[in-house]
Design an enzyme around this catalytic site. Structure first.
Site, PDB file in Angstrom:
ATOM      1  N   GLY A  94       0.826  -1.213   0.000  1.00 58.70           N
ATOM      2  CA  GLY A  94       0.000   0.000   0.000  1.00 58.70           C
ATOM      3  C   GLY A  94       0.857   1.258   0.000  1.00 58.70           C
ATOM      4  N   LEU A 121      -5.565 -11.114   5.710  1.00 58.81           N
ATOM      5  CA  LEU A 121      -5.269 -11.409   7.121  1.00 58.81           C
ATOM      6  C   LEU A 121      -6.473 -12.026   7.839  1.00 58.81           C
ATOM      7  CD1 LEU A 121      -3.241  -8.227   8.150  1.00 58.81           C
ATOM      8  CD2 LEU A 121      -2.342 -10.542   7.804  1.00 58.81           C
ATOM      9  N   SER A 147      -4.208   6.823  13.843  1.00 58.73           N
ATOM     10  CA  SER A 147      -4.557   8.039  13.090  1.00 58.73           C
ATOM     11  C   SER A 147      -4.980   9.148  14.042  1.00 58.73           C
ATOM     12  CB  SER A 147      -5.712   7.726  12.128  1.00 58.73           C
ATOM     13  OG  SER A 147      -6.249   8.922  11.586  1.00 58.73           O
ATOM     14  N   TYR A 205     -14.478   4.109  10.395  1.00 58.01           N
ATOM     15  CA  TYR A 205     -13.020   4.024  10.212  1.00 58.01           C
ATOM     16  C   TYR A 205     -12.309   4.564  11.450  1.00 58.01           C
ATOM     17  CZ  TYR A 205      -8.416   5.826   9.052  1.00 58.01           C
ATOM     18  OH  TYR A 205      -7.090   6.139   9.094  1.00 58.01           O
ATOM     19  N   LYS A 238      -9.911   2.622  14.563  1.00 57.00           N
ATOM     20  CA  LYS A 238      -8.565   3.012  15.024  1.00 57.00           C
ATOM     21  C   LYS A 238      -8.549   3.116  16.547  1.00 57.00           C
ATOM     22  CE  LYS A 238      -6.430   3.110  11.133  1.00 57.00           C
ATOM     23  NZ  LYS A 238      -5.448   2.045  10.863  1.00 57.00           N
ATOM     24  N   ARG A 246      -5.123  21.092   8.078  1.00 54.90           N
ATOM     25  CA  ARG A 246      -4.612  19.773   8.444  1.00 54.90           C
ATOM     26  C   ARG A 246      -3.090  19.831   8.592  1.00 54.90           C
ATOM     27  NH1 ARG A 246      -9.249  19.427   8.801  1.00 54.90           N
ATOM     28  NH2 ARG A 246     -10.720  17.802   8.108  1.00 54.90           N
TER      29      ARG A 246
HETATM   30  C1  WQD Z   1      -8.217  16.990   3.804  1.00 54.84           C
HETATM   31  C2  WQD Z   1      -8.925  18.310   3.615  1.00 54.84           C
HETATM   32  C3  WQD Z   1     -11.254  18.107   3.081  1.00 54.84           C
HETATM   33  C4  WQD Z   1     -10.784  16.311  -0.853  1.00 54.84           C
HETATM   34  C5  WQD Z   1      -8.695  11.418   6.150  1.00 54.84           C
HETATM   35  C6  WQD Z   1      -8.759  10.468   7.301  1.00 54.84           C
HETATM   36  C7  WQD Z   1      -7.382  10.264   7.859  1.00 54.84           C
HETATM   37  C8  WQD Z   1      -6.517   9.768   6.769  1.00 54.84           C
HETATM   38  C9  WQD Z   1      -6.464  10.796   5.626  1.00 54.84           C
HETATM   39  C10 WQD Z   1      -6.184   7.510   6.143  1.00 54.84           C
HETATM   40  C11 WQD Z   1     -10.312  18.308   4.242  1.00 54.84           C
HETATM   41  C12 WQD Z   1     -10.480  18.751   1.931  1.00 54.84           C
HETATM   42  C13 WQD Z   1     -10.508  16.850   0.392  1.00 54.84           C
HETATM   43  C14 WQD Z   1     -11.357  17.125  -1.863  1.00 54.84           C
HETATM   44  C15 WQD Z   1     -11.347  18.966  -0.347  1.00 54.84           C
HETATM   45  N1  WQD Z   1      -7.014   8.513   6.314  1.00 54.84           N
HETATM   46  N2  WQD Z   1     -10.788  18.162   0.616  1.00 54.84           N
HETATM   47  N3  WQD Z   1     -11.617  18.437  -1.575  1.00 54.84           N
HETATM   48  O1  WQD Z   1     -10.287  13.899   5.754  1.00 54.84           O
HETATM   49  O2  WQD Z   1      -8.285  15.136   6.772  1.00 54.84           O
HETATM   50  O3  WQD Z   1      -8.256  12.653   6.642  1.00 54.84           O
HETATM   51  O4  WQD Z   1      -7.810  10.974   5.160  1.00 54.84           O
HETATM   52  O5  WQD Z   1      -5.004   7.502   6.248  1.00 54.84           O
HETATM   53  O6  WQD Z   1      -7.453   9.320   8.886  1.00 54.84           O
HETATM   54  O7  WQD Z   1      -9.553  11.030   8.300  1.00 54.84           O
HETATM   55  O8  WQD Z   1      -8.041  13.973   4.580  1.00 54.84           O
HETATM   56  O9  WQD Z   1      -7.380  14.524   2.271  1.00 54.84           O
HETATM   57  O10 WQD Z   1      -9.733  13.652   2.694  1.00 54.84           O
HETATM   58  O11 WQD Z   1      -9.121  15.961   3.394  1.00 54.84           O
HETATM   59  O12 WQD Z   1     -11.597  20.165  -0.102  1.00 54.84           O
HETATM   60  O13 WQD Z   1     -11.645  16.686  -3.014  1.00 54.84           O
HETATM   61  O14 WQD Z   1      -9.126  18.523   2.213  1.00 54.84           O
HETATM   62  O15 WQD Z   1     -12.509  18.752   3.261  1.00 54.84           O
HETATM   63  O16 WQD Z   1     -10.557  19.592   4.761  1.00 54.84           O
HETATM   64  P1  WQD Z   1      -8.820  13.994   5.982  1.00 54.84           P
HETATM   65  P2  WQD Z   1      -8.568  14.468   3.157  1.00 54.84           P
END
Ligand code: WQD
Length: 345
Positions: free
Chosen positions: A14, A63, A129, A154, A158, A236
């Site tokens: 992955g 698994l 996470s 999800y 975790k 983020r």
């Molecule tokens: C980031 C920001 C969206 C897509 C999640 C899981 C975390 C990890 C990563 C697994 C947010 C914005 C996103 C788009 C946007 N999962 N966005 N347009 O939601 O912070 O985290 O994914 O490893 O555990 O919770 O990540 O990249 O989806 O979003 O505006 O097309 O980007 O609203 O603010 P997130 P994300």
């Protein structure tokens, strides 16, 4: 060739697993991968070999298949440690398919820990996470912040897996565990040979940006610009996947070397910096010279407003610190997108 020993990486084909496998090999470890290829592709093994010159032993099975898992452990009884990535990771998908997520993420965790107990294997790194925090009351968020009710199945898996690990260790099992609470992993290996490979429409921000810039997606939707943040978009803590991968080597070596201060530890793995969605778009355009076609769209259900890590404990205890900048993250993601698409043409 003598190595530092053998590490099992579940989910090693992955996104984060493959980058961690590369760093493990670079550090002199022999790697065994278990992956069911539900969220990756077999060619990643060739790419790991191309980058490192060594080909990990790869077992293709789920698994949930306890017999296959037992046979794999029986064949590799001298494992120095296990790094457990294999799990579903899409927040939205987990809301649509909770039963799949609870079975896939929880039962596989139980199976791996049971196998470790049976074969007396000690060192376990768990892929957790920052989702466990929900929207923290205080920022930056420390490891002592309260775990909040999960916003998705999800996120809940975790939280439960952290409890499974903590309780198993507390029961006296000869297992040492470190949970790494990732913030937002993005970017790709500098060679552009491995990277994030979302199946279908990307849920995460940067893959959607790179696919839009490449012309695969029409337009990026920015999910909300009316949050209580400086530019209105969500914030983020984005961390380069290679910095994240290196944290896993430090964590497993902490336990192999007996440096862990307790048998269950957890650390934030982030940069300590928060970037908004618009910051990421600006960084991408600056680092690549490409324009991103986007529009502002309604907020996405389940999104928290802002989170970034207090990395003090992780930096001090692990002696690890994220080094790469947001521009290196966005540029490396673009290089991977271009290389991958060209290889598919
Ligand atoms: C980031 C920001 C969206 C897509 C999640 C899981 C975390 C990890 C990563 C697994 C947010 C914005 C996103 C788009 C946007 N999962 N966005 N347009 O939601 O912070 O985290 O994914 O490893 O555990 O919770 O990540 O990249 O989806 O979003 O505006 O097309 O980007 O609203 O603010 P997130 P994300």
């Amino acid at each position: 060739m003598s190595t530092k020993g053998k590490i099992l990486v579940t989910g090693g084909m992955g996104y984060i697993g493959s980058h961690t496998t590369v760093e493990l090999i670079n550090q002199g470890y022999e790697v065994v991968i278990i992956d069911n290829l539900s969220n990756s592709q077999a060619f990643i093994l060739d790419r790991i070999e191309e980058i490192t010159g060594l080909r990990p032993k790869f077992y293709e099975f789920d698994l949930l298949d306890e017999k296959a898992l037992d046979a794999c452990f029986a064949e590799n009884i001298n494992l120095r440690g296990i790094i457990h990535f294999a799990a579903g990771k899409a927040v939205g998908e987990s809301v649509e398919k909770p039963l799949y997520y609870y079975r896939n993420n929880l039962v596989t965790m139980l199976n791996v820990l049971e196998a470790m107990k049976k074969y007396n294997m000690e060192n376990f790194v768990f892929s957790s996470s920052c989702t466990v925090y929900g929207q923290p009351d205080e920022l930056p968020v420390t490891e002592n912040a309260p775990v909040k009710p999960a916003e998705s199945p999800y996120g809940y898996t975790k939280q439960v897996c952290e409890s499974i690990l903590r309780d198993t260790i507390a029961s006296g099992a000869k297992i040492k565990g470190i949970a790494l609470r990732y913030f937002n992993p993005i970017g790709a290996h500098h060679t552009g040979l491995i990277g994030e490979l979302p199946i279908g429409v990307p849920a995460n921000l940067l893959p959607f940006v790179t696919q839009t810039a490449y012309g695969i997606r029409e337009q990026l939707s920015v999910f909300g610009d009316d949050y209580n943040t400086p530019d209105g978009s969500c914030i983020r803590d984005y961390i380069h996947v290679v910095d994240l991968a290196k944290a896993h080597i430090v964590a497993i070596e902490r336990m192999i070397g007996g440096k862990n201060k307790s048998n269950y530890e957890m650390f934030n793995i982030g940069t300590g910096n928060g970037f908004s969605v618009f910051d990421v778009i600006k960084s991408f355009e600056k680092s690549t010279g490409e324009k991103v076609n986007y529009k502002v769209a309604p907020r996405r259900a389940g999104d928290i407003e802002q989170i970034w890590a207090d990395t003090t404990i992780g930096n001090n205890e692990l002696g690890w610190k994220a080094e790469k900048t947001i521009d290196e993250m966005t540029l490396s993601a673009w290089k991977w997108e271009q290389n991958y698409r060209k290889s598919q043409e």
